[in-house]
Design a protein around this motif. Sequence first.
Motif, PDB file in Angstrom:
ATOM      1  N   GLY A   1      58.112  53.368  37.423  1.00 38.87           N
ATOM      2  CA  GLY A   1      57.609  52.263  36.622  1.00 38.87           C
ATOM      3  C   GLY A   1      58.027  50.887  37.088  1.00 38.87           C
ATOM      4  N   LYS A   2      58.299  50.753  38.379  1.00 30.83           N
ATOM      5  CA  LYS A   2      58.708  49.446  38.905  1.00 30.83           C
ATOM      6  C   LYS A   2      57.615  48.396  38.718  1.00 30.83           C
ATOM      7  CE  LYS A   2      59.612  50.991  43.022  1.00 30.83           C
ATOM      8  NZ  LYS A   2      59.411  52.427  42.858  1.00 30.83           N
ATOM      9  N   THR A   3      56.368  48.760  38.936  1.00 26.28           N
ATOM     10  CA  THR A   3      55.285  47.785  38.812  1.00 26.28           C
ATOM     11  C   THR A   3      55.229  47.226  37.396  1.00 26.28           C
ATOM     12  OG1 THR A   3      54.022  48.872  40.561  1.00 26.28           O
ATOM     13  CG2 THR A   3      52.815  47.368  39.117  1.00 26.28           C
ATOM     14  N   ALA A   4      55.281  48.077  36.401  1.00 24.76           N
ATOM     15  CA  ALA A   4      55.267  47.594  35.015  1.00 24.76           C
ATOM     16  C   ALA A   4      56.513  46.777  34.718  1.00 24.76           C
ATOM     17  CB  ALA A   4      55.158  48.761  34.042  1.00 24.76           C
TER      18      ALA A   4
ATOM     19  N   VAL B   1      48.700  47.586  42.788  1.00 21.55           N
ATOM     20  CA  VAL B   1      49.404  46.648  41.909  1.00 21.55           C
ATOM     21  C   VAL B   1      48.397  45.800  41.129  1.00 21.55           C
ATOM     22  CG1 VAL B   1      50.916  44.619  41.873  1.00 21.55           C
ATOM     23  CG2 VAL B   1      51.547  46.613  43.237  1.00 21.55           C
ATOM     24  N   ALA B   2      47.342  45.338  41.788  1.00 18.91           N
ATOM     25  CA  ALA B   2      46.315  44.549  41.095  1.00 18.91           C
ATOM     26  C   ALA B   2      45.649  45.373  39.996  1.00 18.91           C
ATOM     27  CB  ALA B   2      45.272  44.033  42.090  1.00 18.91           C
ATOM     28  N   GLU B   3      45.378  46.639  40.271  1.00 27.59           N
ATOM     29  CA  GLU B   3      44.781  47.509  39.254  1.00 27.59           C
ATOM     30  C   GLU B   3      45.732  47.697  38.070  1.00 27.59           C
ATOM     31  OE1 GLU B   3      43.743  51.045  41.441  1.00 27.59           O
ATOM     32  OE2 GLU B   3      41.882  50.155  42.200  1.00 27.59           O
ATOM     33  N   GLU B   4      47.009  47.877  38.347  1.00 28.46           N
ATOM     34  CA  GLU B   4      48.004  48.034  37.279  1.00 28.46           C
ATOM     35  C   GLU B   4      48.071  46.764  36.429  1.00 28.46           C
ATOM     36  OE1 GLU B   4      51.393  50.115  35.384  1.00 28.46           O
ATOM     37  OE2 GLU B   4      49.898  50.847  36.797  1.00 28.46           O
TER      38      GLU B   4
ATOM     39  N   ASN C   1      45.693  44.581  35.990  1.00 29.85           N
ATOM     40  CA  ASN C   1      44.459  44.524  35.203  1.00 29.85           C
ATOM     41  C   ASN C   1      44.501  45.475  34.020  1.00 29.85           C
ATOM     42  OD1 ASN C   1      42.599  42.527  36.235  1.00 29.85           O
ATOM     43  ND2 ASN C   1      42.563  43.723  38.113  1.00 29.85           N
ATOM     44  N   SER C   2      45.092  46.650  34.191  1.00 27.37           N
ATOM     45  CA  SER C   2      45.142  47.618  33.083  1.00 27.37           C
ATOM     46  C   SER C   2      46.148  47.199  32.020  1.00 27.37           C
ATOM     47  CB  SER C   2      45.472  49.017  33.608  1.00 27.37           C
ATOM     48  OG  SER C   2      46.817  49.101  34.035  1.00 27.37           O
ATOM     49  N   LEU C   3      47.182  46.466  32.400  1.00 22.96           N
ATOM     50  CA  LEU C   3      48.212  46.056  31.443  1.00 22.96           C
ATOM     51  C   LEU C   3      47.925  44.712  30.775  1.00 22.96           C
ATOM     52  CD1 LEU C   3      51.448  47.076  33.389  1.00 22.96           C
ATOM     53  CD2 LEU C   3      50.516  48.151  31.322  1.00 22.96           C
ATOM     54  N   ARG C   4      47.041  43.934  31.330  1.00 27.69           N
ATOM     55  CA  ARG C   4      46.820  42.595  30.774  1.00 27.69           C
ATOM     56  C   ARG C   4      46.108  42.636  29.438  1.00 27.69           C
ATOM     57  NH1 ARG C   4      41.804  39.879  33.999  1.00 27.69           N
ATOM     58  NH2 ARG C   4      40.424  41.618  33.623  1.00 27.69           N
ATOM     59  N   GLY C   5      45.498  43.767  29.101  1.00 29.81           N
ATOM     60  CA  GLY C   5      44.787  43.868  27.832  1.00 29.81           C
ATOM     61  C   GLY C   5      43.625  42.895  27.797  1.00 29.81           C
ATOM     62  N   PRO C   6      43.367  42.310  26.619  1.00 33.51           N
ATOM     63  CA  PRO C   6      42.226  41.397  26.502  1.00 33.51           C
ATOM     64  C   PRO C   6      42.505  39.994  27.045  1.00 33.51           C
ATOM     65  CG  PRO C   6      43.330  41.591  24.401  1.00 33.51           C
ATOM     66  CD  PRO C   6      44.021  42.564  25.334  1.00 33.51           C
ATOM     67  N   ARG C   7      43.660  39.778  27.593  1.00 38.53           N
ATOM     68  CA  ARG C   7      43.999  38.455  28.138  1.00 38.53           C
ATOM     69  C   ARG C   7      42.997  38.056  29.205  1.00 38.53           C
ATOM     70  NH1 ARG C   7      48.668  39.918  26.191  1.00 38.53           N
ATOM     71  NH2 ARG C   7      50.104  38.324  25.541  1.00 38.53           N
ATOM     72  N   ASN C   8      42.761  36.784  29.283  1.00 34.95           N
ATOM     73  CA  ASN C   8      41.785  36.255  30.233  1.00 34.95           C
ATOM     74  C   ASN C   8      42.492  35.739  31.489  1.00 34.95           C
ATOM     75  OD1 ASN C   8      39.272  35.649  31.125  1.00 34.95           O
ATOM     76  ND2 ASN C   8      39.104  33.728  30.030  1.00 34.95           N
ATOM     77  N   LEU C   9      43.381  36.543  32.054  1.00 38.07           N
ATOM     78  CA  LEU C   9      44.073  36.172  33.285  1.00 38.07           C
ATOM     79  C   LEU C   9      43.298  36.739  34.473  1.00 38.07           C
ATOM     80  CD1 LEU C   9      47.767  36.922  32.234  1.00 38.07           C
ATOM     81  CD2 LEU C   9      46.709  34.682  32.488  1.00 38.07           C
ATOM     82  N   SER C  10      43.169  35.951  35.506  1.00 39.52           N
ATOM     83  CA  SER C  10      42.436  36.362  36.697  1.00 39.52           C
ATOM     84  C   SER C  10      43.418  36.852  37.761  1.00 39.52           C
ATOM     85  CB  SER C  10      41.627  35.174  37.219  1.00 39.52           C
ATOM     86  OG  SER C  10      40.962  35.524  38.397  1.00 39.52           O
ATOM     87  N   ILE C  11      43.154  38.042  38.285  1.00 36.04           N
ATOM     88  CA  ILE C  11      44.029  38.684  39.274  1.00 36.04           C
ATOM     89  C   ILE C  11      43.205  38.984  40.516  1.00 36.04           C
ATOM     90  CG2 ILE C  11      45.483  40.696  39.727  1.00 36.04           C
ATOM     91  CD1 ILE C  11      45.645  40.797  36.492  1.00 36.04           C
ATOM     92  N   LEU C  12      43.718  38.574  41.677  1.00 35.98           N
ATOM     93  CA  LEU C  12      42.976  38.771  42.928  1.00 35.98           C
ATOM     94  C   LEU C  12      43.860  39.429  43.973  1.00 35.98           C
ATOM     95  CD1 LEU C  12      40.468  38.236  44.740  1.00 35.98           C
ATOM     96  CD2 LEU C  12      41.552  36.045  45.327  1.00 35.98           C
ATOM     97  N   PRO C  13      43.457  40.616  44.451  1.00 38.32           N
ATOM     98  CA  PRO C  13      44.158  41.183  45.608  1.00 38.32           C
ATOM     99  C   PRO C  13      43.595  40.580  46.892  1.00 38.32           C
ATOM    100  CG  PRO C  13      42.555  42.766  44.777  1.00 38.32           C
ATOM    101  CD  PRO C  13      42.479  41.546  43.890  1.00 38.32           C
ATOM    102  N   VAL C  14      44.482  40.167  47.809  1.00 39.33           N
ATOM    103  CA  VAL C  14      44.048  39.643  49.104  1.00 39.33           C
ATOM    104  C   VAL C  14      44.773  40.406  50.201  1.00 39.33           C
ATOM    105  CG1 VAL C  14      43.499  37.353  48.203  1.00 39.33           C
ATOM    106  CG2 VAL C  14      45.740  37.741  49.166  1.00 39.33           C
TER     107      VAL C  14
END
Length: 162
Positions: free
Chosen positions: A63-66, A103-106, A108-121
């Motif tokens: 659970g390091k990512t979380a 990590v980007a997928e994790e 996105n799954s944990l942000r819930g309904p928050r409107n935060l933008s996450i981009l993997p590059v």
Amino acid sequence: MRRKRPPQVKRIMSGFNELGLNSTLLAAVKSQGYEEPTPIQIKAIPPALEGRDVLGCAQTGTGKTAAFALPILQRLSAGRARGGGRPIRALILTPTRELAVQVAEELNSLRGPRNLSILPVYGGQAIGPQIGRLKAGVDIVVGTPGRVIDHIERKTLDIGKV
């Protein structure tokens, strides 16, 4: 001669609700099926929420990512920047493109309904769409060092506000 009393042992937290996470993140954690925090999460989340630096080491699958993602999501959601071209506010470096995607997928799954933008590059994919997303505004970038450096050199990624 009096013996010193041993220091009291901190009781182990029984759930995520004792880590200081807000209700939205607690709901997201529950929806992901997490029941009890792992040792790395118990030790890392509270000081990270306070804004303190945390260095942790744990085996795969613990659970390091979380442990680092939840504090990032909570801290960023408290004061979201608005508008196009806003600077990124968190940068997560990963050694491989597979881990960047994971990590980007994790996140996105944990942000819930928050409107935060996450981009993997990462390399191995066209840079144009990444540049377009960065110009539109991204809150969190998850990337491999080579591609992150490429974006910094192109001046399409400004880490000055991270």
